[in-house]
Design an enzyme around this catalytic site. Structure first.
Site, mmCIF file in Angstrom:
data_model
loop_
_atom_site.group_PDB
_atom_site.id
_atom_site.type_symbol
_atom_site.label_atom_id
_atom_site.label_comp_id
_atom_site.label_asym_id
_atom_site.label_seq_id
_atom_site.Cartn_x
_atom_site.Cartn_y
_atom_site.Cartn_z
ATOM 1 N N THR A 130 -62.105 28.840 21.913
ATOM 2 C CA THR A 130 -61.363 27.912 21.067
ATOM 3 C C THR A 130 -60.393 27.057 21.864
ATOM 4 O OG1 THR A 130 -61.479 29.620 19.350
ATOM 5 C CG2 THR A 130 -60.056 27.759 18.913
ATOM 6 N N LYS B 282 -55.297 32.947 17.456
ATOM 7 C CA LYS B 282 -55.942 32.205 18.541
ATOM 8 C C LYS B 282 -56.043 30.730 18.195
ATOM 9 C CE LYS B 282 -60.150 31.596 16.500
ATOM 10 N NZ LYS B 282 -61.074 30.438 16.484
#
Length: 329
Positions: A244, A187
């Site tokens: 994120t 990620k």
């Protein structure tokens, strides 16, 4: 409960502040200079400058002192330093349970953190992976946060969750260690890509597309490595990915935005002053995708920009020019 938190960066300090409300916590730093500053000012001025350390929080730069009275160790350090520190802990003669708060693949070996634990620390000591959508600043402030604790030891997982789960720090259990670790690693690469997109002002639609296609890449890799598909729909997967890729406090997203502005990587990392794990993870994930014959065009694009100095605009055009395909192939 007596907890040794190893690593006085943003994440380790945030967890130390949060957990000190209910537990006896020792925060360890490898740097005696940083220790002196922490003791003197009771503030981590580099990472969390506006948050005071609780009086109950014990501080040390002596590893033996940190672990000798602990019931478990929580490691909040970059993956790059994991192997060496685990070897040093093993040298103290204690094989304490370990919770890993680091995300990424080890450079060159491409091992996940739990694999490093088993290789260099202990083949039997209980371990867990703490992951999920969590900015350090908010955890330190006690704002509501939900995380996943993954472990192959169900009894250990239930015990730890029973001790550290609170109203504002909610911990959910998982047995899918590989899936949780893979999601947490890749990620960060996708966050660099969305930062590049935002830096080029490609719009909200492009960001949403990158997050969605990035999730497909993460899932393909995770399943190929042995993870469970549903893990990537949970906190450690889509939850952490969304945070994120969209949050202004995301270091990896900041890296992407600076790359889009034409700044050089060494300059970017110096400005950020924190570890951006996606930079190292991108190369390991890209090489692994080739070995496993997995399509990961977003990850490959990030590598082209970071390591081959290909202009971001050219890489984006290449992605946009890809042939259409069935979405879920």
């Amino acid at each position: 409960m007596k907890i040794a938190i190893l690593g006085a960066g943003a994440w380790g300090t945030a967890l130390a502040i949060n957990l000190s409300a209910s537990h006896q916590v020792t925060l360890w730093t490898r740097d005696p200079g940083q220790l002196a500053e922490l003791v003197s000012h009771r503030v981590n001025r580099r990472y969390l400058p506006d948050l005071f350390l609780p009086d109950s929080l014990r501080l040390t730069s002596e590893l033996d002192s940190a672990v000798k009275a602990a019931e478990f160790i929580l490691m909040a350090i970059p993956v790059a330093g994991l192997r060496e520190l685990l070897q040093k802990i093993r040298g103290t003669g204690r094989a304490l349970p370990v919770i890993l708060g680091c995300k990424g693949f080890e450079v060159r070996s491409a091992m996940l953190p739990h694999q490093v634990v088993r290789e260099v620390y202990s083949a039997t000591a209980p371990y867990g992976i703490l992951s999920g959508p969590s900015f350090a600043q908010e955890v330190a402030r006690g704002l509501p946060t939900a995380l996943t604790l993954a472990s192959d030891d169900d009894a250990f997982s239930k015990y730890i969750i029973g001790e550290i789960h609170t109203t504002y720090l909610r911990i959910y259990s998982s047995s899918d260690v590989v899936g949780v670790e893979t999601a947490g690693a890749i990620k960060n690469v996708i966050a660099i890509a969305t930062g590049i997109s935002d830096g080029l002002k490609l719009g909200n639609n492009a960001r949403a597309a990158l997050i969605t296609r990035g999730l497909a890449e993460i899932t393909r890799m995770g399943v190929a490595l042995g993870g469970c598909r549903e893990t990537f729909m949970g906190l450690a997967g889509i939850g952490d990915l969304i945070l994120t890729c969209t949050g202004d406090m995301s270091r990896n997203r900041q890296v992407g935005m600076m790359l889009a502005a034409g700044q050089l990587l060494p300059e970017i990392l110096q400005k950020i002053g924190h570890v951006a794990e996606g930079v190292h993870t991108a190369r390991e994930a890209e090489q692994m995708s080739r070995r496993l014959k997995i399509e990961m065009p977003v990850t490959q694009a990030v590598c082209s920009i970071i390591y081959d100095d290909v202009p971001a605009e050219r890489v984006v055009k290449k992605i946009l020019d890809r042939e259409p395909k069935t979405e879920f192939d």
